[in-house]
Write an enzyme that holds these catalytic residues in place. Structure first.
Site, mmCIF file in Angstrom:
data_model
loop_
_atom_site.group_PDB
_atom_site.id
_atom_site.type_symbol
_atom_site.label_atom_id
_atom_site.label_comp_id
_atom_site.label_asym_id
_atom_site.label_seq_id
_atom_site.Cartn_x
_atom_site.Cartn_y
_atom_site.Cartn_z
ATOM 1 C CB THR A 230 -1.177 -0.071 1.220
ATOM 2 O OG1 THR A 230 -1.666 -1.298 1.323
ATOM 3 C CG2 THR A 230 -1.710 1.016 1.029
ATOM 4 C CE LYS B 103 -4.838 -2.395 0.630
ATOM 5 N NZ LYS B 103 -3.719 -2.886 1.251
ATOM 6 C CE LYS C 213 1.585 2.993 4.898
ATOM 7 N NZ LYS C 213 1.378 1.898 3.857
#
Length: 292
Positions: free
Chosen positions: A94, A170, A239
């Site tokens: 990711t 994603k 994140k």
């Protein structure tokens, strides 16, 4: 197929192991050597450096922590320079939309192909080879690596011919997972305030109207306060929320709830909870309600 594999963390290790078990020739690299040694015992070939893993690979898979680690391993440590022309790099981590766009251009300048294929699923899903793979890139290259995806996942979802499209998907999906965790945290805290056991409340919801994997998995962890060992660290959730906000900002898409999620993640980190499982985000709602 000759495969190089970079990054043998919680997700990368079982993915690489499944490729070895499926009969592919896999050369593996990781910053720490312990997972490399374990995979070598399964039949993988250890690599001393990222460039060694890339040398001779038809396909190089990266499963690294974030943009910075990916940039360092692929560029600064020479993995891309070690690949032969015509090789394809598949980034299954990711990472940001901006990084994906930039690294795809770096590949094109080297006559290499780049496919983005981040995954949905926790470690147990990776171990079972049942990941959902979110892919985007050149159709011919996607077809080329599909046999590897068939080993790693139950389904490959294709979202376009630009790798950054898969990165955006994603991040949007992880934003929804973070939202689900936060909603369960607040709702179960509300129920608990009226004397209802969180375990009973969450079991009911995740067995009926919210009987989907993210709700069932994270709901059980919240109910049982099972936050260690972390399947996915809360700090990594922060994140991803930040990356979702960044991607949204680039195309003028307001994500007001993502701002709330960012702040709640920061609250958790301020209380030293970043190493815990993402489900520990529930502690923020409990603290605010003086239930902790």
């Amino acid at each position: 197929m000759q495969v190089g594999f970079l990054g043998l963390g919680t997700m990368g290790f079982p993915m690489a192991a499944n490729l070895v078990k499926a009969g592919h020739r896999v050369r593996v690299w990781n910053r720490s050597q312990e997972p490399v040694a374990r995979l070598a015992a399964l039949g993988a070939e250890p690599a001393a450096a990222p460039a060694d893993a890339a040398d001779g690979a038809e396909v190089l898979i990266a499963m690294l922590a974030d943009d910075a680690a990916s940039r360092d391993v692929l560029l600064a440590q020479g993995a891309l320079d070690a690949l032969g022309k015509g090789a394809v790099v598949v980034n299954m981590a990711t990472v940001s939309v901006a990084f994906t766009r930039d690294i795809a251009a770096e590949h094109a300048a080297r006559s290499l192909s780049y496919v983005a294929a981040p995954v949905l699923g926790r470690v147990n899903v990776a171990e079972a080879g049942q990941l959902n793979i979110l892919a985007a890139g050149d159709v011919a290259q996607l077809d080329r690596v599909q046999p590897l995806f068939d080993v790693l996942g139950q389904k490959t979802w294709r979202f376009g011919d630009r790798p950054e499209q898969a990165a955006a998907v994603k991040l949007a999906a992880n934003f929804m997972i973070a939202s689900a965790i936060e909603t369960m945290a607040e709702a179960s805290t509300l129920a608990a305030g009226h004397g209802v056991a969180k375990t009973a409340f969450l079991e009911m919801l995740t067995s009926t109207i919210f009987a989907a994997p993210p709700y069932k998995g994270y709901g059980a962890a919240i109910a049982e306060e099972r936050f260690e060992p972390a399947g996915f660290k809360l700090s990594l959730g922060l994140k991803d929320v930040r990356l979702a906000l960044e991607a949204a900002d680039a195309v003028n898409v307001p994500l007001p709830f993502a701002g709330v999620l960012r702040d709640n993640h920061l609250d958790a980190l301020a209380h030293g909870e970043g190493h815990l499982d993402w489900a520990a985000l529930s502690r923020v709602a409990e603290r605010r309600a003086a239930q902790k």
